[in-house]
Design an enzyme around this catalytic site. Structure first.
Site, short mmCIF file in Angstrom:
data_model
loop_
_atom_site.label_atom_id
_atom_site.label_comp_id
_atom_site.label_asym_id
_atom_site.label_seq_id
_atom_site.Cartn_x
_atom_site.Cartn_y
_atom_site.Cartn_z
CE1 TYR A 268 0.75 -41.21 8.87
CE2 TYR A 268 -0.13 -43.34 8.24
CZ TYR A 268 -0.29 -41.98 8.38
OH TYR A 268 -1.47 -41.39 8.01
CD GLU B 199 -4.62 -42.42 7.64
OE1 GLU B 199 -3.86 -43.42 7.59
OE2 GLU B 199 -4.20 -41.25 7.68
#
Length: 420
Positions: free
Chosen positions: A98, A140
């Site tokens: 990310y 997730e």
């Protein structure tokens, strides 16, 4: 959620960012893949990058998230986040990726918008990005823990135990764990990611719905994707790399690397209300999986299965659909074929079969699907899968027939651009 100062800045700059989002995402991917070519080779779908659909999906999700934060500061778009998180979990996306995305995305924003990107603008959109990223990471991690995997290590070897040629374009692959351990649990409507190594060394990944779950294994059905030339467009949608590889080179005995099942569009097993499955083309794969589950459970729910295809010859699971409809006491199947039932080369369903089908609660029509022709029971929960234009049309028909929007669920094969 979003701080008040950042909310003001995002509100003021959202039109400019939204207006330039396509240019921003195109530049973002260029920067990302230049710095990290392995991501394009081994994670991102090269076909979706070539036709631009992945860029549209990223742009749409960021803009939608920002708009939601501004309009509803005390909540977040959990449905959208869950869908993205399931996709990410099945691909093995990791938390440490990310910051990489953030770096190249904000570099692209600064380059496209120039002097408009002040320190206040960067701080506000940085807050948006990390609110979205942290929410996705949390979901997730939970999904991966539930599936028994961690840190993006989703791949497990499966041996191809068999192959069934459903139509000229669709093949079913029966997969069994190569290590002999049990298959992971799944819910009807879910999908798995499949990773294959291509001749150029790339390890490309695609996601395929479970079209069944035979004892001790998994079952996926894959349509060979042909190249598509679009009128007036400078390029074309390329042929499917993974589907082409599977059709040409996988016949039985090979090893494929497969993720656990993921996916948030799953069969609702609460209650005994009516169900409607509407699909077109290869969109029938999750539907046949749901129908198989209901038949195995001896369901007595009212079930309407509606499917549209070019012709009976191109309709996967046509025989299975009739067999499963016969097993379910309150089920009917409604079929629409664009090419009709005239005799012709390669047409495997003749008029006698159509008459027999009608007698078996299977109705066959010529033309495009029109669900307004059907009597849809009150309280119906609907599931849609197929090309986005098809699902938009069918969703409008269901709404016109009185089915509430909240009761209409859909699955998109590829980047989710929404049905808007």
């Amino acid at each position: 959620m979003l701080s008040s100062e950042s909310a003001k800045t995002v509100t003021a700059t959202l039109p400019a960012v939204s207006g330039a989002i396509d240019e921003i995402t195109a530049l973002f991917y260029e920067k990302l893949f230049t710095a990290h070519p392995a991501l394009l080779r081994d994670l991102f779908n090269r076909g979706n990058q070539a036709n631009g659909s992945q860029r549209q999906a990223l742009a749409g999700s960021i803009a939608a998230f920002a708009r939601h934060l501004v309009a509803h500061p005390d909540s977040r778009p959990d449905t959208m986040l869950a869908r993205i998180a399931h996709k990410h979990a099945s691909l093995g996306v990791r938390e440490d990726q990310y910051p990489i995305v953030r770096e190249h995305l904000f570099a692209a924003i600064a380059e496209v918008l120039g002097d408009a990107v002040t320190d206040d603008v960067v701080r506000a959109w940085d807050e948006v990005y990390w609110l979205m990223a942290h929410a996705l990471v949390a979901i997730e991690k939970r999904l991966s823990a539930e599936a028994g995997v961690q840190d993006g290590k989703v791949w497990r070897p499966y041996r191809v135990a068999g192959r069934i040629q459903e139509t000229d374009e669709v093949a079913t692959f029966l997969l069994q764990p190569a290590d002999g351990a049990p298959v992971p649990p799944s819910r009807p409507g879910q999908y798995v990611s499949v990773q294959v190594q291509l001749p150029d060394g790339a390890r490309q990944i695609r996601q395929y719905s479970l079209s069944g779950q035979p004892d001790g294994g998994l079952q996926i059905s894959v349509k060979r994707v042909a190249a598509v030339h679009r009128a007036g467009a400078p390029s074309k949608d390329p042929a499917g790399e993974v589907s082409g590889h599977l059709h040409a080179h996988v016949h039985g005995g090979e090893i494929l690397y497969v993720s656990p099942p993921f996916g948030d569009v799953v069969l609702s097993e609460d209650g005994a209300g009516p169900l409607l499955f509407a699909s077109a083309g290869i969109g029938c794969t999750p539907m046949i999986g749901m129908l198989s589950h209901l038949a195995a459970a001896g369901s007595r729910r009212r079930i309407i299965t509606a499917h549209a295809d070019r012709s009976p010859a191109t309709h996967p699971f046509r025989t299975d659909l009739r067999r499963l409809t016969d097993k379910l006491p309150h089920a009917t199947a409604e079929l629409w074929y664009e090419e009709g039932l005239q005799d012709g080369e390669g047409l495997r369903c003749d008029r006698d079969e159509a008459e027999q089908a009608t007698a078996e609660a299977v109705t066959v029509r010529t033309g495009l699907m029109d669900l307004t022709q059907l009597a849809i029971p009150a309280g119906t929960i609907a599931y849609l899968c197929g090309p986005v234009p098809f699902m938009k049309a069918v969703r409008a028909q269901l709404l016109a027939s009185g089915v509430p929007a909240a009761q209409i669920h859909y699955e998109v094969f590829g980047p989710d651009l929404g049905l808007g």
